[in-house]
Design an enzyme around this catalytic site. Structure first.
Site, PDB file in Angstrom:
ATOM      1  N   TYR A   1      18.352  21.460  16.467  1.00  0.00           N
ATOM      2  CA  TYR A   1      18.240  22.926  16.426  1.00  0.00           C
ATOM      3  C   TYR A   1      16.873  23.294  15.847  1.00  0.00           C
ATOM      4  O   TYR A   1      16.711  23.553  14.657  1.00  0.00           O
ATOM      5  CB  TYR A   1      19.397  23.548  15.640  1.00  0.00           C
ATOM      6  CG  TYR A   1      20.743  23.380  16.321  1.00  0.00           C
ATOM      7  CD1 TYR A   1      20.829  22.990  17.665  1.00  0.00           C
ATOM      8  CD2 TYR A   1      21.927  23.605  15.642  1.00  0.00           C
ATOM      9  CE1 TYR A   1      22.056  22.825  18.295  1.00  0.00           C
ATOM     10  CE2 TYR A   1      23.161  23.437  16.269  1.00  0.00           C
ATOM     11  CZ  TYR A   1      23.208  23.036  17.593  1.00  0.00           C
ATOM     12  OH  TYR A   1      24.427  22.872  18.202  1.00  0.00           O
TER      13      TYR A   1
ATOM     14  N   SER B   1      29.710  27.795  21.399  1.00  0.00           N
ATOM     15  CA  SER B   1      29.504  29.066  22.118  1.00  0.00           C
ATOM     16  C   SER B   1      30.851  29.764  22.309  1.00  0.00           C
ATOM     17  O   SER B   1      31.213  30.145  23.425  1.00  0.00           O
ATOM     18  CB  SER B   1      28.787  28.858  23.462  1.00  0.00           C
ATOM     19  OG  SER B   1      27.460  28.447  23.262  1.00  0.00           O
ATOM     20  N   PRO B   2      31.616  29.960  21.229  1.00  0.00           N
ATOM     21  CA  PRO B   2      32.966  30.522  21.363  1.00  0.00           C
ATOM     22  C   PRO B   2      32.971  31.974  21.820  1.00  0.00           C
ATOM     23  O   PRO B   2      34.016  32.489  22.229  1.00  0.00           O
ATOM     24  CB  PRO B   2      33.540  30.396  19.949  1.00  0.00           C
ATOM     25  CG  PRO B   2      32.339  30.430  19.057  1.00  0.00           C
ATOM     26  CD  PRO B   2      31.259  29.705  19.821  1.00  0.00           C
ATOM     27  N   LEU B   3      31.786  32.629  21.760  1.00  0.00           N
ATOM     28  CA  LEU B   3      31.701  34.022  22.206  1.00  0.00           C
ATOM     29  C   LEU B   3      30.986  34.116  23.557  1.00  0.00           C
ATOM     30  O   LEU B   3      30.553  35.185  23.961  1.00  0.00           O
ATOM     31  CB  LEU B   3      30.975  34.859  21.142  1.00  0.00           C
ATOM     32  CG  LEU B   3      31.669  34.813  19.773  1.00  0.00           C
ATOM     33  CD1 LEU B   3      30.792  35.405  18.675  1.00  0.00           C
ATOM     34  CD2 LEU B   3      33.009  35.550  19.833  1.00  0.00           C
ATOM     35  N   GLY B   4      30.869  32.985  24.212  1.00  0.00           N
ATOM     36  CA  GLY B   4      30.242  32.976  25.532  1.00  0.00           C
ATOM     37  C   GLY B   4      28.766  32.653  25.498  1.00  0.00           C
ATOM     38  O   GLY B   4      28.093  32.690  26.534  1.00  0.00           O
TER      39      GLY B   4
ATOM     40  N   HIS C   1      26.105  14.020  19.511  1.00  0.00           N
ATOM     41  CA  HIS C   1      25.888  15.323  20.144  1.00  0.00           C
ATOM     42  C   HIS C   1      26.280  15.390  21.627  1.00  0.00           C
ATOM     43  O   HIS C   1      26.937  16.327  22.056  1.00  0.00           O
ATOM     44  CB  HIS C   1      24.411  15.709  19.974  1.00  0.00           C
ATOM     45  CG  HIS C   1      24.155  17.185  19.991  1.00  0.00           C
ATOM     46  ND1 HIS C   1      23.165  17.770  19.239  1.00  0.00           N
ATOM     47  CD2 HIS C   1      24.740  18.204  20.660  1.00  0.00           C
ATOM     48  CE1 HIS C   1      23.161  19.077  19.450  1.00  0.00           C
ATOM     49  NE2 HIS C   1      24.106  19.363  20.318  1.00  0.00           N
TER      50      HIS C   1
HETATM   51  N1  LIG Z   1      27.600  20.784  20.632  1.00  0.00           N
HETATM   52  C1  LIG Z   1      26.833  21.438  21.468  1.00  0.00           C
HETATM   53  O1  LIG Z   1      26.350  20.898  22.469  1.00  0.00           O
HETATM   54  C2  LIG Z   1      26.530  22.871  21.185  1.00  0.00           C
HETATM   55  C3  LIG Z   1      25.903  23.669  22.156  1.00  0.00           C
HETATM   56  C4  LIG Z   1      25.668  25.004  21.849  1.00  0.00           C
HETATM   57  C5  LIG Z   1      26.053  25.529  20.609  1.00  0.00           C
HETATM   58  N2  LIG Z   1      26.632  24.714  19.685  1.00  0.00           N
HETATM   59  C6  LIG Z   1      27.061  25.210  18.357  1.00  0.00           C
HETATM   60  O2  LIG Z   1      27.961  26.274  18.551  1.00  0.00           O
HETATM   61  C7  LIG Z   1      27.500  27.412  17.814  1.00  0.00           C
HETATM   62  C8  LIG Z   1      27.934  28.679  18.478  1.00  0.00           C
HETATM   63  O3  LIG Z   1      27.423  28.773  19.787  1.00  0.00           O
HETATM   64  P1  LIG Z   1      26.241  29.789  20.178  1.00  0.00           P
HETATM   65  O4  LIG Z   1      25.521  30.209  18.953  1.00  0.00           O
HETATM   66  O5  LIG Z   1      25.497  29.149  21.269  1.00  0.00           O
HETATM   67  O6  LIG Z   1      26.989  30.999  20.865  1.00  0.00           O
HETATM   68  P2  LIG Z   1      28.118  32.054  20.407  1.00  0.00           P
HETATM   69  O7  LIG Z   1      28.696  31.676  19.117  1.00  0.00           O
HETATM   70  O8  LIG Z   1      29.026  32.217  21.562  1.00  0.00           O
HETATM   71  O9  LIG Z   1      27.257  33.382  20.269  1.00  0.00           O
HETATM   72  C9  LIG Z   1      26.328  33.498  19.231  1.00  0.00           C
HETATM   73  C10 LIG Z   1      25.801  34.912  19.159  1.00  0.00           C
HETATM   74  O10 LIG Z   1      26.888  35.794  18.997  1.00  0.00           O
HETATM   75  C11 LIG Z   1      26.500  36.898  18.238  1.00  0.00           C
HETATM   76  N3  LIG Z   1      27.651  37.238  17.390  1.00  0.00           N
HETATM   77  C12 LIG Z   1      28.418  36.361  16.717  1.00  0.00           C
HETATM   78  N4  LIG Z   1      29.427  37.013  16.091  1.00  0.00           N
HETATM   79  C13 LIG Z   1      29.274  38.320  16.380  1.00  0.00           C
HETATM   80  C14 LIG Z   1      29.997  39.500  16.026  1.00  0.00           C
HETATM   81  N5  LIG Z   1      31.100  39.408  15.284  1.00  0.00           N
HETATM   82  N6  LIG Z   1      29.549  40.683  16.481  1.00  0.00           N
HETATM   83  C15 LIG Z   1      28.437  40.742  17.262  1.00  0.00           C
HETATM   84  N7  LIG Z   1      27.710  39.655  17.644  1.00  0.00           N
HETATM   85  C16 LIG Z   1      28.127  38.467  17.200  1.00  0.00           C
HETATM   86  C17 LIG Z   1      25.331  36.463  17.386  1.00  0.00           C
HETATM   87  O11 LIG Z   1      24.353  37.469  17.466  1.00  0.00           O
HETATM   88  P3  LIG Z   1      23.171  37.613  16.392  1.00  0.00           P
HETATM   89  O12 LIG Z   1      22.261  36.450  16.700  1.00  0.00           O
HETATM   90  O13 LIG Z   1      22.590  38.943  16.708  1.00  0.00           O
HETATM   91  O14 LIG Z   1      23.775  37.500  15.035  1.00  0.00           O
HETATM   92  C18 LIG Z   1      24.914  35.121  17.969  1.00  0.00           C
HETATM   93  O15 LIG Z   1      23.578  35.042  18.368  1.00  0.00           O
HETATM   94  C19 LIG Z   1      25.984  27.207  17.774  1.00  0.00           C
HETATM   95  O16 LIG Z   1      25.379  28.015  16.816  1.00  0.00           O
HETATM   96  C20 LIG Z   1      25.912  25.733  17.504  1.00  0.00           C
HETATM   97  O17 LIG Z   1      26.143  25.499  16.132  1.00  0.00           O
HETATM   98  C21 LIG Z   1      26.884  23.399  19.959  1.00  0.00           C
END
Ligand SMILES: NC(=O)c1ccc[n+]([C@@H]2O[C@H](COP(=O)([O-])OP(=O)(O)OC[C@H]3O[C@@H](n4cnc5c(N)ncnc54)[C@H](OP(=O)(O)O)[C@@H]3O)[C@@H](O)[C@H]2O)c1
Length: 288
Positions: free
Chosen positions: A53, A208-211, A128
């Protein structure tokens, strides 16, 4: 804050995903530290990160360093926080993601992660992503060695299919603590892995639990998935909170790790553990 278990360790049912604070579109350091502190204020005791990251080639571990700094400067006891990092994915600095699952590489990478995190042993280390050039059993074998040697306290894998989950759990002698796969209203094809983890009692961490960052930041989550917006309106909460509550309701092993780069995001998301959806609502969202 509701608690769940990863490898026998109790953690908050909602974790914090660190990626948006370190890749393209990231905020400044001050806002990132404030975001991690807001997560701790909300009772979050699981923070997900990875050595990959970062954005530029010369800043491997950018996110691990941010998390270490935020824990150090919090001003209260953070010994109960489980920091989950990962190795085996790399960012050469041109925006791409590459893979290296060689045992010798993983064993070096874990040492560098521990140094950046300032710990003797890493709380949860996750392989990973499978490397097509390295037999999966070899990569997981390295993780088993790290566990046996006490270099890591818990072992996890990510981006694994059901066969790989079973294989990894066998290699680890039944000690596979977690599986981290993509799962959200718009990406549900990891449901078989979620169900397998529920059957085996292994924590399932939807990534990416929020898409994903783009969809979540666009504010279109509720527009793209209207049932989530309708349930949110009925409860007077955000569709983000409903999405996470729905994931929590799918199985007791689920521990979502929503990303955030603003304190408000994680403060809102953490409250998903207090939102109880009815069985009808869960069924409706699952069918949506
Ligand atoms: N293992 C893997 O291959 C892999 C791949 C991708 C991600 N991940 C992990 O999974 C985590 C989550 O995935 P992600 O960050 O890609 O996507 P996500 O959790 O689906 O979406 C993240 C975004 O959602 C917004 N958000 C979160 N909660 C919110 C709320 N309550 N109200 C409004 N906006 C909200 C945030 O905006 P703001 O930025 O404006 O706060 C953030 O940028 C990553 O951070 C990482 O640690 C792992």
């Amino acid at each position: 804050m509701q608690l769940r278990t990863i490898g026998g360790r109790s953690v908050s049912a909602i974790g914090l995903g660190g990626m948006p604070m370190s890749i393209e579109g990231r905020p400044d350091r001050e806002r990132s530290i404030a975001t991690i502190h807001a997560a701790l204020d909300a009772g979050v005791t699981l923070i997900d990160t990875a050595d990959a990251y970062h954005q530029f080639a010369d800043e491997v571990g950018h996110n691990e360093e941010l998390i270490a700094e935020a824990l150090r400067t919090y001003g209260a006891d953070t010994s109960g926080v489980l920091v989950a990092t990962k190795g085996g994915h790399l960012r050469p600095g041109d925006g791409s993601w590459t893979k290296d699952g060689r045992p010798e590489y993983l064993k070096e990478a874990v040492k560098a992660s521990a140094k950046r995190l300032g710990v003797d042993a890493i709380g949860l280390y996750q392989f990973h992503r499978p490397d097509p050039n390295v037999p999966y059993g070899d990569s997981v074998g390295a993780i088993r060695d790290l566990l046996d040697d006490g270099v890591i306290e818990l072992a996890g894998i990510s981006n694994a299919n059901p066969d790989q989950i079973r294989q990894a759990n066998d290699i680890l002698g039944g000690r596979l603590a977690s599986v981290q796969n993509q799962f959200s209203p718009r990406f549900r094809s990891s449901l078989p892995e979620l169900e397998l983890c529920a059957e085996l009692g292994i924590a399932f961490l939807p990534w990416s639990p929020l898409g994903g960052i783009s969809l979540a930041r666009s504010g279109e989550l509720g527009a793209d998935f209207s049932a989530f917006q309708e349930v949110a309106d009925a409860h007077g909460v955000s569709p983000f909170r409903v999405t996470l509550a729905w994931e929590l309701a799918l199985a007791p092993v689920v521990v979502p790790i929503p990303g955030a780069s603003r304190p408000e995001s994680i403060t809102d998301s953490a409250q998903a553990t207090e939102l109880t959806l009815s069985a009808d609502e869960v069924a409706r969202l699952s069918a949506a």
